[in-house]
Write a protein that holds these residues in place. Structure first.
Motif, PDB file in Angstrom:
ATOM      1  N   ARG A  18       0.798  -1.242   0.113  1.00  0.00           N
ATOM      2  CA  ARG A  18       0.246   0.014   0.158  1.00  0.00           C
ATOM      3  C   ARG A  18       0.762   1.081  -0.075  1.00  0.00           C
ATOM      4  N   ASP A  19       1.604   1.576   1.102  1.00  0.00           N
ATOM      5  CA  ASP A  19       2.519   2.637   1.175  1.00  0.00           C
ATOM      6  C   ASP A  19       3.448   2.705   0.115  1.00  0.00           C
ATOM      7  N   HIS A 210       4.908   4.077  12.657  1.00  0.00           N
ATOM      8  CA  HIS A 210       5.202   3.997  11.286  1.00  0.00           C
ATOM      9  C   HIS A 210       6.026   5.130  11.022  1.00  0.00           C
ATOM     10  N   HIS A 212       8.865   6.592   8.317  1.00  0.00           N
ATOM     11  CA  HIS A 212       9.372   6.873   7.347  1.00  0.00           C
ATOM     12  C   HIS A 212      10.839   7.133   7.529  1.00  0.00           C
ATOM     13  N   ASN A 252       9.312   4.315   3.431  1.00  0.00           N
ATOM     14  CA  ASN A 252       9.225   3.876   4.875  1.00  0.00           C
ATOM     15  C   ASN A 252      10.568   3.258   5.238  1.00  0.00           C
TER      16      ASN A 252
END
Ligand code: HMG
Ligand code: MG
Length: 289
Positions: A18-19, A210, A212, A252
């Motif tokens: 997804r990301d 989460h 990055h 990420n």
């Protein structure tokens, strides 16, 4: 005691499908995405964020969400997540048999507008029926807080603001609160301060991070969160990732890097790093659509 969970173990949530792919410099076929998720499913990961059911005009690279979600082989024991921004997204996800979804709010007003086209307060009004329906359908819901530490438009974020939002999302029914460093600029001091504020209102076993990795600080920040008792960390195979609405949002934290770091610290995680690397290499070798 047989079967007791290891309290030192980390649970990695893989977000690359997804990301990693929502803002990639090239497109991938639906078949390649499905093969990617299936390969990641064989690497020991306990949770994979597969896609997002958002407006396809806003994020064209996620337009095939339904085909990806229904095309993957869901393995028992793995949580397959999908992002939903509103009731329409939830409806689409339910239609694909999804049982775990993530809503996404922001601690920055400006980013909230740019990302989901509403204020923070309006986003909570928009999420209320999503969480209500999720409760009826017995779905598990994660609540992201983007720009939890700092924002490219507003600078440093007030930890109390992030904590208020976390409390609201928790009270509305989120099972997990995930603080996101959307552009990877968080310093260890910022993470320490924000965690102190958020952990005063959210139980530590309902927290996730989460990060990055723009400035290579993600693992230092994860170490701080680990010491605070957090055990759920997002990462993306190959360090893929970025948000189309956040200038400077690069990849990420790479799953391979996180796994290597945890190995160095003898922290159990259950993920096969080579399998993750191979999954990414196979994806990147696929021809464009
Ligand atoms: P809006 O324009 O305010 O929504 O967008 P709307 O309700 O007015 O609808 C506008 C159009 O979108 C309509 O179509 C709707 O049907 C359609 P039209 O009538 O014009 O043809 N629409 C949808 N279509 C499919 N699925 C849906 C959906 N909803 C509306 N769910 C909205 C609001 C939130 C929908 C929009 O702004 C949007 O989709 N934004 C995408 C945001 C996004 O995906 N951002 C990236 C993910 S978040 C992220 O990366 C951060 C994270 O990684 C954590 C971190 O690092 O910070 C999670
Ligand atoms: Mg992200």
């Amino acid at each position: 005691m047989a079967g007791a969970p290891d309290s030192s173990a980390v649970r990695i949530v893989e977000v690359a499908p997804r990301d990693g792919l929502q803002n990639h410099s090239r497109a991938f076929t639906t078949e390649a995405k499905i093969a990617f998720v299936d390969a990641l499913s064989r690497s020991g990961l306990p949770a994979i964020e597969v896609t997002s059911f958002v407006n396809p005009r806003a994020v064209p690279l996620m337009a095939d969400a339904v085909d990806v979600m229904t095309g993957i082989q869901r393995r028992p024991g793995i949580r397959y997540l999908a992002l939903v921004p509103n009731e329409k997204g939830l409806e689409r996800a339910i239609g694909c048999g999804v049982n775990s979804v993530a809503i996404f709010a922001s601690a920055s007003e400006t980013f909230s507008q740019r990302n989901i086209n509403c204020t923070i307060a309006e986003s909570l009004v928009r999420f209320a029926p999503v969480l209500e329906r999720a409760r009826t359908e017995r779905l598990w819901v994660r609540g992201y807080i983007s720009m939890a530490f700092s924002c490219p438009f507003e600078g440093e974020i007030d930890p109390q603001g992030a904590a208020r939002l976390a409390k609201s999302l928790l009270e509305m029914g989120c099972a997990e609160i995930c603080l996101a460093d959307t552009i990877g600029t968080a310093t260890t001091d910022q993470v320490t301060g924000t965690l102190e504020a958020v952990l005063a209102v959210v139980p530590v076993d309902q927290m996730a991070l989460h990060m990055h990795d723009t400035y290579g600080r993600a693992v230092d920040n994860i170490d701080i969160a680990y010491e605070a008792g957090i055990r759920v960390f997002d990462s993306a195979a190959g360090g893929l990732g970025g948000c189309p609405f956040a200038p400077g949002a690069s990849g990420n934290l790479a799953t391979e890097r996180l796994v290597g770091h945890l190995d160095q610290r003898d922290i159990p995680h259950g993920v096969d790093r080579d399998a993750v690397r191979q999954a990414t290499e196979a994806l990147l070798a696929t021809p464009a659509p």
